[in-house]
Scaffold this motif. Structure first.
Motif, short mmCIF file in Angstrom:
data_model
loop_
_atom_site.label_atom_id
_atom_site.label_comp_id
_atom_site.label_asym_id
_atom_site.label_seq_id
_atom_site.Cartn_x
_atom_site.Cartn_y
_atom_site.Cartn_z
N ASN A 94 0.89 -1.29 -0.18
CA ASN A 94 -0.11 0.05 0.09
C ASN A 94 0.85 1.37 -0.08
OD1 ASN A 94 -1.90 -1.86 1.85
ND2 ASN A 94 -2.88 -0.91 0.32
N ILE A 95 2.02 1.27 0.60
CA ILE A 95 2.94 2.40 0.53
C ILE A 95 3.96 2.56 -0.59
CG2 ILE A 95 4.56 3.53 1.76
CD1 ILE A 95 2.96 3.05 4.40
N TYR A 96 4.80 1.34 -0.44
CA TYR A 96 5.94 1.36 -1.47
C TYR A 96 5.63 0.93 -2.90
CZ TYR A 96 10.67 0.55 -3.17
OH TYR A 96 12.02 0.69 -3.77
N LYS A 97 4.70 0.11 -3.12
CA LYS A 97 4.33 -0.35 -4.30
C LYS A 97 3.11 0.63 -5.19
CE LYS A 97 3.47 -3.10 -8.18
NZ LYS A 97 4.81 -3.18 -9.06
N ASN A 98 2.19 0.97 -4.39
CA ASN A 98 1.14 1.84 -4.79
C ASN A 98 1.34 3.48 -4.88
OD1 ASN A 98 -0.30 -0.54 -5.00
ND2 ASN A 98 -1.74 -0.20 -3.57
N ILE A 99 2.29 3.69 -3.98
CA ILE A 99 2.74 5.24 -3.89
C ILE A 99 4.25 5.57 -4.16
CG2 ILE A 99 2.60 7.21 -2.25
CD1 ILE A 99 0.49 5.84 -0.56
N LEU A 100 5.16 4.99 -3.69
CA LEU A 100 6.62 5.33 -3.68
C LEU A 100 6.99 4.94 -5.10
CD1 LEU A 100 7.80 4.67 -0.27
CD2 LEU A 100 7.00 6.92 -1.07
N ARG A 101 6.91 3.62 -5.52
CA ARG A 101 7.38 3.09 -6.85
C ARG A 101 6.70 2.25 -7.25
NH1 ARG A 101 12.20 2.93 -9.51
NH2 ARG A 101 12.35 0.71 -9.05
N LYS A 102 5.58 2.65 -8.10
CA LYS A 102 4.62 1.91 -8.85
C LYS A 102 5.18 1.05 -9.96
CE LYS A 102 0.93 5.39 -8.05
NZ LYS A 102 -0.03 6.41 -8.80
N GLN A 103 6.20 1.38 -10.39
CA GLN A 103 6.95 0.36 -11.58
C GLN A 103 7.94 -0.59 -10.86
OE1 GLN A 103 7.44 3.46 -10.67
NE2 GLN A 103 10.00 3.81 -10.84
N ALA A 104 7.87 -0.73 -9.58
CA ALA A 104 8.87 -1.60 -8.88
C ALA A 104 8.51 -3.01 -9.35
CB ALA A 104 8.52 -1.61 -7.38
N SER A 105 9.58 -3.75 -9.59
CA SER A 105 9.58 -5.40 -10.19
C SER A 105 9.43 -6.23 -9.01
CB SER A 105 10.89 -5.52 -10.72
OG SER A 105 12.19 -5.51 -9.71
N ASP A 106 8.97 -7.48 -9.18
CA ASP A 106 8.83 -8.35 -8.48
C ASP A 106 9.92 -8.55 -7.60
OD1 ASP A 106 6.13 -8.79 -9.08
OD2 ASP A 106 6.47 -10.61 -10.04
N TRP A 107 11.25 -8.87 -8.22
CA TRP A 107 12.61 -8.87 -7.38
C TRP A 107 12.78 -7.59 -6.25
CZ3 TRP A 107 16.90 -6.05 -6.69
CH2 TRP A 107 17.98 -6.51 -6.11
N GLU A 108 12.44 -6.57 -6.81
CA GLU A 108 12.53 -5.13 -5.99
C GLU A 108 11.55 -5.47 -4.63
OE1 GLU A 108 12.09 -0.50 -5.78
OE2 GLU A 108 12.28 -1.64 -7.89
N MET A 109 10.24 -5.78 -4.96
CA MET A 109 9.17 -6.12 -4.11
C MET A 109 9.52 -7.15 -3.02
SD MET A 109 7.42 -3.61 -4.40
CE MET A 109 6.56 -3.99 -3.05
N GLN A 110 10.35 -8.00 -3.32
CA GLN A 110 10.80 -9.05 -2.32
C GLN A 110 11.63 -8.70 -1.33
OE1 GLN A 110 9.50 -12.28 -2.40
NE2 GLN A 110 8.10 -11.59 -3.98
N TRP A 111 12.62 -7.63 -1.72
CA TRP A 111 13.42 -7.17 -0.83
C TRP A 111 12.74 -5.96 0.18
CZ3 TRP A 111 17.92 -8.81 0.84
CH2 TRP A 111 18.62 -9.87 0.17
N VAL A 112 11.88 -5.33 -0.48
CA VAL A 112 11.27 -4.56 0.30
C VAL A 112 10.48 -5.31 1.53
CG1 VAL A 112 9.00 -2.83 0.53
CG2 VAL A 112 10.93 -2.77 -1.54
N ILE A 113 9.76 -6.36 1.18
CA ILE A 113 8.91 -7.17 2.14
C ILE A 113 9.96 -7.53 3.27
CG2 ILE A 113 7.87 -9.43 2.53
CD1 ILE A 113 6.53 -8.76 -0.20
N ARG A 114 11.17 -7.98 2.79
CA ARG A 114 12.14 -8.70 3.55
C ARG A 114 12.59 -7.42 4.78
NH1 ARG A 114 14.98 -11.82 -1.14
NH2 ARG A 114 13.70 -13.65 -1.10
N ILE A 115 13.02 -6.39 4.07
CA ILE A 115 13.54 -5.32 4.98
C ILE A 115 12.27 -4.92 6.00
CG2 ILE A 115 14.15 -3.01 4.90
CD1 ILE A 115 15.60 -3.56 2.66
#
Length: 578
Positions: free
Chosen positions: A364-385
């Motif tokens: 809801n914050i990173y993917k939908n607001i900060l980085r809408k074009q974020a890749s799956d690989w990038e999102m996996q690391w966001v979840i881990r952090i």
């Protein structure tokens, strides 16, 4: 007391079993991900919306039957100022699951939302949704803290393992397997953990009931012996507080992301319903052993035990009554078995809270607001952090307070008074909008702070009828003030949403001030008899929409009238009572 080496070895084996299960589940998750056609986030956060029914039941039950659940029930039952009638958790949770299955599961699952905050973001926009994510985050962090507190105190009592070591080791293990496999790892480790909770708790009960230092709990249930009867009482002047606590636990759980993570991971709405209904029965069964532990502790002559006097209550160790009872009223090997139940419960709830908060931030914050074009690989690391950050924050809070009930009630409190009315409005009332949501959010937050909270030392500025000092000398609200705040917030959302919709749709304020863009599109004017049938159809739809809005406005007026009249009647009743 020296370090309990056999106990430490058994706990190490338990942790390795949980970690091994998490690693196995993460490998299974990777295989399933290769066959999955959706995005990686859906696989990590919702197990591809294809979790097995039995696994779903186990993981939902294990999420609610955490360390706070087990130790909190025993703490309330033993506490001479409370008693079993105040150990409310099992029964309200049945109501939570039934309400969730009947009403909340359908709109969430059939719309294929990824998180609980998706309907807010879709209807109110990013700004309001971000503000509402804050209390949800805080509730999850407090959830992590209360589960770790319950385990740290238990290990310190039974194994003589330092409090800090117990908490840090448990947090690290939970974070590792949550990082590895997402919901797959969490769900399958929950299966192992729930089985351990059930077996361990019920194995301890016979030894506790037959120990030579305690009286028959049936004799002490209603008779004062070593302390007040363990059943407890609810006096007339305490009925409002009891009702408030009951509703807090029953409805507050409906505003947790962890609940909807299990609902949304089901393959269908029907499976989500069955998961809720089955889990309610497990919660009831798993609450009984903790009540018995508290009852035995309240029936014990502590002077005849190695613990001695003063009693745990007089030493301010009520929050650790379950490990104390296991340590001094059962054989050592039984106590170690009991600690396995607490450890399993802690891990099963903590991993859920970690993944829940990570879901909210990443989606809801990173993917939908900060980085809408974020890749799956990038999102996996966001979840881990995100998992690591929440784990560290929750762990840090455990060194501020050692009471399980403190973290439990404060966390659920925010969900009930602030998030629950917001969720009801966004799912079930079309008239709600960002303006009403903002007013309701501010109203609920301000009223809750001004009402005070003795558990964390906030003084009461607003004193509802019946506000007075409790048995511990703390100013306490005995009026159902949390429910009042929740209803006030709910009414504020609907009232101001209705008012602002009229203001902007009738052009009373310029469109440039319409921050949340709630104004309806203007109806196209009819031109001539040969006009396009499609245009005529659009006019009909607009007229029908207008009629529906007028009807909704009438319904809202009646609802607000009923709420206000009931609230005023309730206030007069309590004033007359006091």
């Amino acid at each position: 007391m020296a370090l309990n080496v056999p106990g430490v070895v058994i706990m190490a084996v338990f942790y390795l079993l949980i970690l091994g299960t998490g690693i196995w589940a993460s490998m299974r998750s990777r295989k399933a991900e290769k066959r999955f056609s959706g995005d990686g986030m859906e696989m990590t956060l919702l197990a591809g919306r294809n979790i097995h029914l039995l696994v779903g039941i186990f993981t939902l039950t294990a999420t609610w039957v955490g360390g706070g659940f087990i130790l909190g029930i025993a703490e309330a039952t033993y506490n001479p100022t409370l008693g079993a009638v105040w150990a409310l958790m099992p029964v309200p949770y049945v109501l939570t699951f039934f309400l969730g299955g009947f009403f909340f599961a359908r709109p969430m699952r059939e719309n294929n939302y990824l998180t609980m905050m998706d309907p807010f973001q879709k209807k109110y926009g990013n700004a309001m949704a971000t503000a509402l994510i804050f209390p949800a985050f805080v509730a999850d962090v407090l959830w992590v803290a209360r589960t770790l507190v319950s385990l740290g105190g238990t290990l310190a009592v039974i194994l003589d393992l330092p409090y800090a070591y117990s908490i840090i080791i448990s947090a690290v293990v939970a974070v590792i397997y949550t990082l590895l496999g997402g919901l797959y790892s969490v769900a399958y480790t929950d299966v192992i953990q729930l089985i351990l909770i059930f077996i361990s708790l019920w194995l301890c009960v016979p030894f506790l009931l037959t120990n030579p230092h305690s009286l028959d709990i049936s004799q002490t249930a209603y008779n004062a012996t070593f302390q007040a009867p363990w059943v407890g009482t609810v006096e007339l002047d305490e009925a409002g507080k009891w009702f408030d606590d009951f509703m807090l636990l029953a409805l507050g759980g409906l505003a947790y992301q962890a609940f909807y993570q299990r609902i949304l991971s089901a393959s269908s709405y029907t499976q989500a319903q069955v998961t809720c209904f089955a889990s309610s029965g497990f919660c009831l069964v798993l609450g009984i052993p903790s009540i018995l532990v508290g009852a035995v502790a309240a029936s014990t002559d502590w002077n005849s035990t190695a613990y001695g006097l003063p009693t745990p209550y007089e030493r301010d160790q009520v929050g650790s009554i379950l490990p104390i009872a296991l340590q001094f009223l059962t054989p050592p090997y039984v106590a170690v078995i009991g600690i396995g139940a607490v450890a399993a419960a802690v891990m099963s709830s903590m991993d859920s809270a970690l993944l829940s908060s990570a879901s909210l931030f990443s989606s809801n914050i990173y993917k939908n607001i900060l980085r809408k074009q974020a890749s799956d690989w990038e999102m996996q690391w966001v979840i881990r952090i995100s998992v690591i950050v929440v784990g560290v924050a929750g762990t840090a809070l455990t060194f501020l307070d050692s009471s399980v009930l403190v973290f439990w009630l404060v966390g659920v409190d925010m969900s009930y008074t602030i998030m629950f009315p917001q969720l009801v409005c966004v799912l079930f009332f079309k008239v709600s909008n960002g303006y009403g949501s903002s007013v309701g959010f501010i109203m609920g937050m301000v009223m809750r702070i001004l009402s005070g909270e003795p558990l964390i030392g906030i003084p009461a500025v607003i004193k509802f009828p019946g506000c007075r000092l409790n048995a511990e000398g703390k100013m306490t609200q005995y009026f159902p003030f949390r429910t009042t705040i929740m209803l006030t917030s709910l009414a504020s959302i609907l009232l101001f949403s209705w008012i602002t919709s009229i203001i902007f749709n009738k052009g009373l304020i310029s469109d440039k001030w319409d921050v949340f863009k709630i104004k309806r599109k203007q109806k196209p004017e009819a031109t001539d008899k040969n006009s396009d049938p499609n245009e005529t159809s659009e006019v009909s739809k607009q007229l029908l929409s207008t009629t529906n809005i007028q009807f909704s406005s009438i319904c809202i007026q009646h609802l607000l009238y009923l709420l206000s009249s009931r609230f005023i009647s309730c206030v007069y009743f309590w004033k007359a009572l006091w």
